[in-house]
Design a protein around this motif. Structure first.
Motif, mmCIF file in Angstrom:
data_model
loop_
_atom_site.group_PDB
_atom_site.id
_atom_site.type_symbol
_atom_site.label_atom_id
_atom_site.label_comp_id
_atom_site.label_asym_id
_atom_site.label_seq_id
_atom_site.Cartn_x
_atom_site.Cartn_y
_atom_site.Cartn_z
ATOM 1 N N HIS A 197 -30.799 -22.965 8.175
ATOM 2 C CA HIS A 197 -31.503 -24.150 8.642
ATOM 3 C C HIS A 197 -32.738 -24.406 7.779
ATOM 4 O O HIS A 197 -33.486 -23.485 7.449
ATOM 5 C CB HIS A 197 -31.950 -23.973 10.102
ATOM 6 C CG HIS A 197 -30.803 -23.969 11.074
ATOM 7 N ND1 HIS A 197 -30.035 -25.075 11.314
ATOM 8 C CD2 HIS A 197 -30.305 -22.994 11.862
ATOM 9 C CE1 HIS A 197 -29.106 -24.790 12.216
ATOM 10 N NE2 HIS A 197 -29.252 -23.520 12.560
ATOM 11 N N ASP A 198 -32.960 -25.668 7.440
ATOM 12 C CA ASP A 198 -34.161 -26.095 6.718
ATOM 13 C C ASP A 198 -34.340 -25.368 5.386
ATOM 14 O O ASP A 198 -35.455 -25.130 4.936
ATOM 15 C CB ASP A 198 -35.410 -25.877 7.586
ATOM 16 C CG ASP A 198 -35.289 -26.556 8.937
ATOM 17 O OD1 ASP A 198 -34.996 -27.761 8.964
ATOM 18 O OD2 ASP A 198 -35.495 -25.871 9.961
ATOM 19 N N ILE A 199 -33.229 -24.988 4.776
ATOM 20 C CA ILE A 199 -33.252 -24.295 3.493
ATOM 21 C C ILE A 199 -32.504 -25.138 2.457
ATOM 22 O O ILE A 199 -31.410 -25.639 2.743
ATOM 23 C CB ILE A 199 -32.592 -22.900 3.590
ATOM 24 C CG1 ILE A 199 -33.255 -22.058 4.684
ATOM 25 C CG2 ILE A 199 -32.658 -22.194 2.249
ATOM 26 C CD1 ILE A 199 -34.693 -21.744 4.435
ATOM 27 N N VAL A 200 -33.067 -25.287 1.275
ATOM 28 C CA VAL A 200 -32.415 -26.007 0.185
ATOM 29 C C VAL A 200 -32.278 -25.060 -1.002
ATOM 30 O O VAL A 200 -33.264 -24.476 -1.451
ATOM 31 C CB VAL A 200 -33.215 -27.262 -0.241
ATOM 32 C CG1 VAL A 200 -32.572 -27.928 -1.456
ATOM 33 C CG2 VAL A 200 -33.308 -28.249 0.916
ATOM 34 N N LYS A 201 -31.034 -24.902 -1.474
ATOM 35 C CA LYS A 201 -30.773 -24.085 -2.650
ATOM 36 C C LYS A 201 -30.483 -25.003 -3.837
ATOM 37 O O LYS A 201 -29.718 -25.956 -3.720
ATOM 38 C CB LYS A 201 -29.583 -23.153 -2.416
ATOM 39 C CG LYS A 201 -29.847 -22.048 -1.405
ATOM 40 C CD LYS A 201 -28.620 -21.165 -1.260
ATOM 41 C CE LYS A 201 -28.871 -20.042 -0.259
ATOM 42 N NZ LYS A 201 -27.664 -19.179 -0.092
ATOM 43 N N THR A 202 -31.082 -24.673 -4.964
ATOM 44 C CA THR A 202 -30.894 -25.469 -6.172
ATOM 45 C C THR A 202 -30.416 -24.564 -7.299
ATOM 46 O O THR A 202 -31.106 -23.594 -7.647
ATOM 47 C CB THR A 202 -32.205 -26.161 -6.596
ATOM 48 O OG1 THR A 202 -32.709 -26.930 -5.506
ATOM 49 C CG2 THR A 202 -31.976 -27.070 -7.789
ATOM 50 N N ARG A 203 -29.253 -24.851 -7.834
ATOM 51 C CA ARG A 203 -28.734 -24.073 -8.956
ATOM 52 C C ARG A 203 -29.546 -24.392 -10.206
ATOM 53 O O ARG A 203 -29.799 -25.562 -10.509
ATOM 54 C CB ARG A 203 -27.260 -24.394 -9.178
ATOM 55 C CG ARG A 203 -26.358 -23.929 -8.050
ATOM 56 C CD ARG A 203 -24.970 -24.544 -8.144
ATOM 57 N NE ARG A 203 -24.322 -24.267 -9.427
ATOM 58 C CZ ARG A 203 -23.163 -24.812 -9.798
ATOM 59 N NH1 ARG A 203 -22.538 -25.668 -8.998
ATOM 60 N NH2 ARG A 203 -22.639 -24.514 -10.977
ATOM 61 N N VAL A 204 -29.955 -23.368 -10.918
ATOM 62 C CA VAL A 204 -30.735 -23.548 -12.148
ATOM 63 C C VAL A 204 -30.077 -22.749 -13.259
ATOM 64 O O VAL A 204 -29.426 -21.722 -13.013
ATOM 65 C CB VAL A 204 -32.206 -23.119 -11.959
ATOM 66 C CG1 VAL A 204 -32.900 -23.987 -10.924
ATOM 67 C CG2 VAL A 204 -32.310 -21.648 -11.561
ATOM 68 N N ASP A 205 -30.271 -23.224 -14.493
ATOM 69 C CA ASP A 205 -29.730 -22.500 -15.629
ATOM 70 C C ASP A 205 -30.750 -21.485 -16.146
ATOM 71 O O ASP A 205 -31.801 -21.268 -15.533
ATOM 72 C CB ASP A 205 -29.307 -23.462 -16.740
ATOM 73 C CG ASP A 205 -30.466 -24.335 -17.227
ATOM 74 O OD1 ASP A 205 -31.631 -23.944 -17.007
ATOM 75 O OD2 ASP A 205 -30.209 -25.392 -17.824
ATOM 76 N N ALA A 206 -30.440 -20.869 -17.275
ATOM 77 C CA ALA A 206 -31.315 -19.822 -17.819
ATOM 78 C C ALA A 206 -32.684 -20.350 -18.208
ATOM 79 O O ALA A 206 -33.642 -19.584 -18.290
ATOM 80 C CB ALA A 206 -30.650 -19.168 -19.029
ATOM 81 N N GLY A 240 -29.026 -19.092 -12.112
ATOM 82 C CA GLY A 240 -30.033 -18.634 -11.170
ATOM 83 C C GLY A 240 -30.095 -19.572 -9.987
ATOM 84 O O GLY A 240 -29.267 -20.484 -9.849
ATOM 85 N N CYS A 241 -31.074 -19.353 -9.125
ATOM 86 C CA CYS A 241 -31.167 -20.160 -7.911
ATOM 87 C C CYS A 241 -32.630 -20.351 -7.514
ATOM 88 O O CYS A 241 -33.429 -19.412 -7.557
ATOM 89 C CB CYS A 241 -30.411 -19.482 -6.768
ATOM 90 S SG CYS A 241 -30.335 -20.463 -5.238
ATOM 91 N N ASN A 242 -32.946 -21.568 -7.179
ATOM 92 C CA ASN A 242 -34.242 -21.868 -6.564
ATOM 93 C C ASN A 242 -33.995 -22.124 -5.092
ATOM 94 O O ASN A 242 -33.152 -22.952 -4.725
ATOM 95 C CB ASN A 242 -34.882 -23.097 -7.216
ATOM 96 C CG ASN A 242 -36.121 -23.567 -6.474
ATOM 97 O OD1 ASN A 242 -36.059 -24.430 -5.607
ATOM 98 N ND2 ASN A 242 -37.259 -22.984 -6.797
#
Length: 385
Positions: free
Chosen positions: A102-111, A202-204
């Motif tokens: 809940h109330d969490i946002v994951k953002t895929r990021v590169d190197a 990675g992940c933000n």
């Protein structure tokens, strides 16, 4: 009427001098110019002080009870894919939340830290198109789906309709589920396809947690944690060879809303893992804070101090769960910040004091200079006259 005018004249505290007795001098003009500059500067600083707010700080014992604590965070893990990254929280009251979405946002990021794709975590799983029935055949029209739990059913009517439900059934039995590629629900939901797609990424992860206002912990781990018979078990997904790199950057970590002058000591902090796998721990002391501005608007927030520790994975002992752990405790002392501004009456009193005082002192200086020069001139005339 004449008598009243006469009485008012008698009350005149500023008797006038005939202009014939005025005498303007060079020294008097110089003193007037200097005093005018001094009055202007003093008035400017007084006006600046009047417009500027002063923050007073007081310490009191925090007697508040209950309530919740909001934790805002924004953390980047350059070596942990979003699919396997999860966040858990628990406190000393016994409340536990695992794999919070809940109330969490994951953002895929590169190197390089560039955004690939953002998605909001949600509960549940994608719908399986034409899933596998327990008897082995594919689901046809008008049939009720009841997916197999692959031996972990609690009863004959127990259904596992998603990959997550199969995993939960195994957890309740204390079994390890390692061959997820053999589970039809997981294959249909594309779980391993997502893991493969995110290799090397990675992940933000950012959002907020609402927790009880008591001591507790929250942590980010590459896997999922579940509760079994009063033990906490970390189920690391077997999709990565070797150690997990938990290097991370804390873009933001705050307990409550921001207020003017607040300093969050972990904002912008970065840690790079250079040794074997382990867990990185932050120990936080949270201080309740109330900020009241000059308009009497109150902000309820918190400040915190922090110490850090890295715990290596030691062979031969209980395995250290890799991840980033935040342990927080609440201080019994509360800080009150209150903005105060000088009252207009006080400001006018100071302005009058500046003008009157400077004018009076300047008059005394001018009189001293004038009479001193006059006396010296008379003395010279008598000596050489």
């Amino acid at each position: 009427m004449q008598s009243i005018s006469q009485k008012l004249r008698d009350l005149d505290a500023y008797p006038k001098i005939n202009e014939d007795f005025y005498k303007r001098t060079f020294s008097g003009g110089l003193v007037t110019l200097v005093s005018a500059i001094i009055m202007f500067l003093l008035f400017f600083f007084e006006l600046k002080s009047y417009l500027h707010t002063i923050t007073e700080t007081t310490l009191v014992v925090d007697t508040s009870r209950g309530g919740t604590l909001r934790i805002n965070f924004d953390v980047t893990f350059p070596e942990v894919p979003c699919t396997i990254l999860s966040i858990d929280a628990e406190d000393i009251s016994g409340e536990r939340h695992f794999d919070i979405r809940h109330d969490i946002v994951k953002t895929r990021v590169d190197a390089h830290g560039n955004t690939i794709k953002a998605r909001r975590d949600s509960i549940g799983a994608p719908k399986i198109e034409k899933p596998l029935q327990r008897h082995g055949g594919r689901l046809e029209h008008n049939e009720t789906y009841c997916g197999s739990c692959y031996g972990a059913e609690a009863s004959d009517d127990h259904c596992c309709n998603s990959c997550e439900e199969v995993r939960e059934a195994y957890k309740k039995n204390g079994w390890a589920l390692t061959n997820l590629e053999l589970i039809d629900q997981c294959e249909r939901e594309g779980f391993f396809q997502k893991v493969d797609e995110e290799k090397g990424e990675g992940c933000n992860i950012n959002g907020f947690l609402e927790v009880n206002k008591v001591a507790g912990t929250f942590h980010f781990i590459p896997g999922k944690t579940f509760h079994l018979s009063e033990f906490h078990v970390n189920n690391l997904i077997a999709v990565q060879k070797g150690n997990y790199n938990i290097s991370h950057r804390i873009n933001k970590l705050a307990f409550g809303d921001n207020f003017p002058g607040i300093v969050n000591p972990l904002d912008g902090v970065q840690w790079l893992q250079e040794t074997e796998t382990g867990s990185y721990q932050y120990f936080l002391k949270v201080v309740p804070t109330i900020y009241t501005n000059a308009r009497r608007r109150t902000i309820l927030s918190n400040q915190f101090s922090v110490t850090e520790h890295f715990k290596n994975a030691e062979p031969g002992r209980y395995q250290t769960v890799p991840g980033v752990f935040f342990y927080y405790d609440l201080s019994p002392v509360k800080v009150n910040f209150m903005e105060r501004r000088m009252s207009f009456l006080h400001f006018m009193t100071n302005v009058c004091a500046i003008v009157g005082g400077t004018f009076t002192v300047a008059g005394i200086v001018d009189s001293f200079v004038y009479h001193g020069r006059k006396a010296m001139k008379n003395k010279i005339q008598k000596k050489f006259g």
